[in-house]
Design a protein around this motif. Structure first.
Motif, PDB file in Angstrom:
ATOM      1  N   ALA A  85       0.856  -1.154   0.058  1.00 20.39           N
ATOM      2  CA  ALA A  85      -0.057   0.165  -0.200  1.00 20.39           C
ATOM      3  C   ALA A  85       0.976   1.422   0.030  1.00 20.39           C
ATOM      4  O   ALA A  85       1.954   1.350   0.699  1.00 20.39           O
ATOM      5  N   LEU A  86       0.503   2.279  -0.960  1.00 16.29           N
ATOM      6  CA  LEU A  86       1.201   3.464  -1.007  1.00 16.29           C
ATOM      7  C   LEU A  86       0.540   4.580  -0.708  1.00 16.29           C
ATOM      8  O   LEU A  86      -0.850   4.594  -1.171  1.00 16.29           O
ATOM      9  N   ASP A  87       0.806   5.532  -0.170  1.00 15.69           N
ATOM     10  CA  ASP A  87      -0.062   6.812   0.224  1.00 15.69           C
ATOM     11  C   ASP A  87       0.674   8.001  -0.517  1.00 15.69           C
ATOM     12  O   ASP A  87       1.658   8.207  -0.620  1.00 15.69           O
ATOM     13  N   HIS A  88      -0.461   8.372  -1.384  1.00 15.13           N
ATOM     14  CA  HIS A  88      -0.224   9.457  -2.169  1.00 15.13           C
ATOM     15  C   HIS A  88      -0.758  11.040  -1.743  1.00 15.13           C
ATOM     16  O   HIS A  88      -0.539  11.872  -2.434  1.00 15.13           O
ATOM     17  N   GLY A  89      -0.856  11.063  -0.361  1.00 15.40           N
ATOM     18  CA  GLY A  89      -1.448  12.439   0.195  1.00 15.40           C
ATOM     19  C   GLY A  89      -2.824  12.652  -0.294  1.00 15.40           C
ATOM     20  O   GLY A  89      -3.333  12.186  -0.960  1.00 15.40           O
ATOM     21  N   ASP A  90      -3.153  13.578   0.499  1.00 20.73           N
ATOM     22  CA  ASP A  90      -4.431  14.020   0.800  1.00 20.73           C
ATOM     23  C   ASP A  90      -5.667  12.768   0.896  1.00 20.73           C
ATOM     24  O   ASP A  90      -6.700  12.898   0.279  1.00 20.73           O
ATOM     25  N   GLY A  91      -5.144  11.877   1.496  1.00 26.79           N
ATOM     26  CA  GLY A  91      -5.957  10.408   1.960  1.00 26.79           C
ATOM     27  C   GLY A  91      -5.836   9.391   0.852  1.00 26.79           C
ATOM     28  O   GLY A  91      -6.660   8.605   1.093  1.00 26.79           O
ATOM     29  N   LEU A  92      -5.463   9.627  -0.334  1.00 23.13           N
ATOM     30  CA  LEU A  92      -5.451   8.520  -1.373  1.00 23.13           C
ATOM     31  C   LEU A  92      -4.383   7.437  -1.178  1.00 23.13           C
ATOM     32  O   LEU A  92      -3.191   7.826  -1.243  1.00 23.13           O
ATOM     33  N   ILE A  93      -4.855   6.287  -1.283  1.00 26.55           N
ATOM     34  CA  ILE A  93      -3.801   5.159  -1.028  1.00 26.55           C
ATOM     35  C   ILE A  93      -4.243   4.439  -2.190  1.00 26.55           C
ATOM     36  O   ILE A  93      -5.347   3.967  -2.804  1.00 26.55           O
TER      37      ILE A  93
END
Length: 285
Positions: A85-93
């Motif tokens: 799982a990667l976190d792309h910022g602003d809550g989007l995974i």
């Protein structure tokens, strides 16, 4: 009937990276199940691919989690097999799963777009080599259709294979074979795919109109988690159990039929905006 432009709507609905800034995890994967597909009474919450290639980060982000199959220390369930799982910022995974377990690379904390994560495989509940890709918006607590923000290069023509009415006793009336029906409350059940038939996928939107007035609009854009339950938008947020019947197809509207002539129109729409419709006329007795 006027329809709100799909991608204009997506600009307001979706968080995170700009529209179409992401790439698919693999350029060689063949889509076998897409977001919204009826998996025997529930929605497919991502996109499944048949593939043997390497998987790459769809966008720059931070490593949130990496799980190898057989790692019992985490005590996590294993339907996804080996996953990242990667976190792309602003809550989007972004979630990548069913890797070849041994192929998971040493992933740095900061991941650049296109960085190799591992190789598609057959872990978890997979039945063939491939991978399962999902997008989740933690800020809004919703699963997001990846095809809304990652360009689909090959549009598929929608096909409406069957339209039925289901009464309160669960009896189905195929409108292609029905010229009259008794008055009462019915559920409109639609079997619709985007072709070809040997590799069908779910449509992006199904709209139902009765006598010229919209009766239901089912959108496969996002699925929200509310109070521990999964809900979908169909003229408002409703539980998925009211849309995904255990039989194939989708429950797109609840209608009340009164005596007289009735006209029911069904429109199925692809992610690219291509539409197909069928019209059924029948007598209500």
């Amino acid at each position: 009937m006027k329809h709100f432009p799909l991608f204009l709507a997506a600009l307001f609905l979706l968080p995170g990276p700009a529209l179409f800034s992401m790439n698919w995890p693999s350029p060689s994967g063949v889509m076998t199940r897409n977001f919204g597909w009826n998996d025997g009474g529930g929605p497919h919450l991502g996109v499944s691919f048949a593939d043997n290639g390497v998987l790459a980060a769809v966008e720059a982000g931070e490593l949130l989690f990496k799980h190898r199959e057989g790692n019992t220390a985490s005590r996590l369930p294993s339907p996804l097999g080996a996953w990242v799982a990667l976190d792309h910022g602003d809550g989007l995974i972004s979630i990548y799963s069913r890797f070849n377990n041994a192929s998971l690379s040493e992933i740095p904390y900061r991941v650049e777009q296109g960085a190799v994560l591992g190789q598609a495989g057959i872990s978890g509940w997979a039945s063939q080599n491939g991978f399962y890709f999902q997008l989740f918006d933690r800020k809004e607590s919703r699963w997001v259709n990846p095809s809304v923000i990652i360009r689909t290069m090959n549009p598929r023509i929608p096909v409406i294979t069957q339209v039925s009415l289901m009464d309160s006793q669960g009896r189905l009336f195929n409108l292609a074979q029905t010229s009259s029906i008794t008055q009462g409350r019915y559920t409109v059940l639609v079997n619709a795919i985007t072709g070809p038939f040997n590799a069908p996928l779910a449509p992006f939107r199904i709209i139902s109109s009765l006598n010229g007035a919209q009766a239901g609009a089912l959108n496969f854009e996002t699925y929200f988690v509310r109070d521990g339950s999964l809900v979908v938008y169909r003229n408002g947020l409703i539980p998925v159990r009211r849309v995904y019947a255990p039989v194939s197809g989708y429950e797109v509207a609840d209608v009340w039929l009164t005596r007289g002539q009735a006209t029911l129109e069904i429109i199925a729409q692809d992610i690219s905006g291509v539409t197909r419709n069928v019209v059924h006329r029948f007598t209500v007795e």
